[in-house]
Enzyme design. Structure first.
Site, PDB file in Angstrom:
ATOM      1  N   GLY A  37       0.591  -0.901   0.256  1.00  0.00           N
ATOM      2  CA  GLY A  37       0.076   0.211  -0.188  1.00  0.00           C
ATOM      3  C   GLY A  37       0.867   1.351  -0.245  1.00  0.00           C
ATOM      4  N   GLY A  42       5.561   4.608  -8.621  1.00  0.00           N
ATOM      5  CA  GLY A  42       6.156   3.631  -9.134  1.00  0.00           C
ATOM      6  C   GLY A  42       5.231   2.495  -8.705  1.00  0.00           C
ATOM      7  N   HIS A  43       4.683   2.315  -8.207  1.00  0.00           N
ATOM      8  CA  HIS A  43       3.891   1.509  -7.894  1.00  0.00           C
ATOM      9  C   HIS A  43       3.053   1.267  -9.241  1.00  0.00           C
ATOM     10  CE1 HIS A  43       4.291   0.903  -3.358  1.00  0.00           C
ATOM     11  NE2 HIS A  43       4.492   0.042  -3.266  1.00  0.00           N
ATOM     12  N   GLY A 153       8.839  -4.808  -8.466  1.00  0.00           N
ATOM     13  CA  GLY A 153      10.062  -3.901  -8.542  1.00  0.00           C
ATOM     14  C   GLY A 153      11.250  -3.564  -8.519  1.00  0.00           C
ATOM     15  N   GLU A 154      11.874  -3.600  -9.346  1.00  0.00           N
ATOM     16  CA  GLU A 154      13.965  -3.922  -9.261  1.00  0.00           C
ATOM     17  C   GLU A 154      13.908  -2.333  -8.075  1.00  0.00           C
ATOM     18  OE1 GLU A 154      15.588  -2.999 -13.812  1.00  0.00           O
ATOM     19  OE2 GLU A 154      14.736  -5.415 -13.592  1.00  0.00           O
ATOM     20  N   GLN A 159      14.891  -8.885  -2.829  1.00  0.00           N
ATOM     21  CA  GLN A 159      13.557  -8.927  -2.585  1.00  0.00           C
ATOM     22  C   GLN A 159      13.436  -9.519  -4.371  1.00  0.00           C
ATOM     23  OE1 GLN A 159      10.518  -7.478  -0.651  1.00  0.00           O
ATOM     24  NE2 GLN A 159       9.605  -6.404  -2.636  1.00  0.00           N
ATOM     25  N   SER A 192       8.023   4.475  -0.811  1.00  0.00           N
ATOM     26  CA  SER A 192       6.889   4.708   0.308  1.00  0.00           C
ATOM     27  C   SER A 192       7.649   5.130   1.232  1.00  0.00           C
ATOM     28  CB  SER A 192       6.252   3.791   0.546  1.00  0.00           C
ATOM     29  OG  SER A 192       5.015   3.274  -0.308  1.00  0.00           O
ATOM     30  N   ARG A 193       8.985   5.236   1.623  1.00  0.00           N
ATOM     31  CA  ARG A 193       9.394   5.707   2.719  1.00  0.00           C
ATOM     32  C   ARG A 193      10.098   7.395   2.685  1.00  0.00           C
ATOM     33  NH1 ARG A 193      11.612   0.373   3.973  1.00  0.00           N
ATOM     34  NH2 ARG A 193      10.460  -0.691   5.413  1.00  0.00           N
TER      35      ARG A 193
HETATM   36  O1  PAF Z   1       8.058  -4.792  -1.541  1.00  0.00           O
HETATM   37  C1  PAF Z   1       7.217  -4.828  -1.165  1.00  0.00           C
HETATM   38  O2  PAF Z   1       5.774  -4.374  -0.997  1.00  0.00           O
HETATM   39  C2  PAF Z   1       6.672  -6.643   0.079  1.00  0.00           C
HETATM   40  O3  PAF Z   1       8.047  -6.256   0.697  1.00  0.00           O
HETATM   41  C3  PAF Z   1       6.006  -6.994  -0.458  1.00  0.00           C
HETATM   42  C4  PAF Z   1       6.308  -7.959  -2.168  1.00  0.00           C
HETATM   43  C5  PAF Z   1       4.443  -7.279  -1.321  1.00  0.00           C
HETATM   44  C6  PAF Z   1       5.456  -8.331   0.587  1.00  0.00           C
HETATM   45  O4  PAF Z   1       5.302  -7.642   1.188  1.00  0.00           O
END
Ligand code: PAF
Length: 288
Positions: A37, A42-43, A153-154, A159, A192-193
């Site tokens: 959220g 970017g999202h 996202g890259e 991750q 977001s941060r």
């Molecule tokens: O990148 C994120 O926002 C989170 O790490 C994800 C992939 C939604 C997992 O909670």
């Protein structure tokens, strides 16, 4: 009247599964975009990409407690559900999946996925348990939605690699795709941060990306990682970042450190500006 169909909302697994099963049975390609959220451009770039490649798009919003350490920002992580839902509707997303903590982790929940190797360095060294939390929640989201493709996202490059490996190792039939980082005009990666930054910190923050790009260029020109990393850390400290948790040049897939770049690599960094931890990375493509 808008021609955008209404956004479906699910907060439980069974109705969500019923909807995605209907789409799957109709031969419609489903794309999942997992998020926590506080959606930003970017999202929305991930959503737009999902819309281009899929017939049906599910976006999940779940601030996953198991990927935050005890001293991290779980409780103050930005949450703005109504704005997020309006953005998803405007982006033409089919369904928002909004589970609560009890739905994802019911009483008695006791399974965690551990990815070894890949998670030991970089962010993994500073955030014990973080990638286990991510791998576990993403596996659950993918099993709940059963998409054909999931987009990430890259910007969170480690991750992305951890999730790719998890799905491959566990034979989970989904294609994981990375989407390039969206940046502000001055180079700062959207996050977001970023909203935690004071105006003074915001002015310094783009130095992260300019330093990474300089190092990437010098690596392509034949430079060695050790000296470039030392100069990059000095540059960040001089600019006001403290501490610099890591700056590293790594193989783009295994994330093993590399000294000279002969195959695709990444330069990755994590550093604090005041109370805010920022991460970023850029690709290094050696000249053919
Ligand atoms: O990148 C994120 O926002 C989170 O790490 C994800 C992939 C939604 C997992 O909670």
């Amino acid at each position: 009247m808008s021609n955008i169909p209404a956004l479906l909302r699910f907060d439980a697994v069974t109705p969500l599964r019923d909807a995605t099963a209907r789409w799957r049975d109709a031969g419609e390609r489903i794309v999942l975009v997992p998020t926590m959220g506080a959606l930003h451009d970017g999202h929305l770039a991930l959503m737009a990409q999902a819309r281009r490649i899929g017939r049906r798009v599910v976006a999940s919003i779940f601030v996953n407690p198991t990927q935050f350490g005890p001293n991290e920002d779980f409780s103050r992580y930005p949450r703005d559900l109504e704005t997020d839902l309006a953005l998803l509707a405007a982006a033409g997303i089919d369904a928002a999946y909004l589970p609560d903590v009890e739905t994802m982790y019911p009483p008695g929940f006791s399974t965690r996925i551990e990815v070894t190797g890949l998670t030991e360095g970089l962010c993994g060294a500073f955030r014990p348990g973080h990638f286990s939390g991510v791998a576990t929640v993403v596996t659950k989201l993918v099993n709940q939605v059963r998409p054909d493709i999931a987009l990430f996202g890259e910007k969170d490059y480690q991750q992305l690699q951890v999730i790719t490996r998890t799905m491959r190792d566990l034979d989970i039939p989904v294609e994981i795709r990375g989407v390039p980082t969206l940046r502000e005009a001055d180079g700062l990666a959207l996050s977001s941060r970023n909203r935690y930054l004071t105006p003074e910190e915001r002015a310094i923050a783009p130095r992260l990306q300019s330093m990474l790009s300089r190092i990437a260029r010098e690596l392509v020109a034949g430079g060695q990682a050790t000296g470039l990393v030392a100069s990059g850390i000095a540059e960040l400290k001089q600019a006001g970042f403290s501490p610099v948790q890591y700056l590293a040049v790594c193989d783009a897939e295994t994330l093993a450190p590399v000294e000279r770049v002969a195959s695709p690599a990444r330069v990755l960094v994590a550093a604090y500006l005041g109370r805010t931890r920022l991460i970023d990375n850029v690709e290094v493509v050696p000249e053919a």
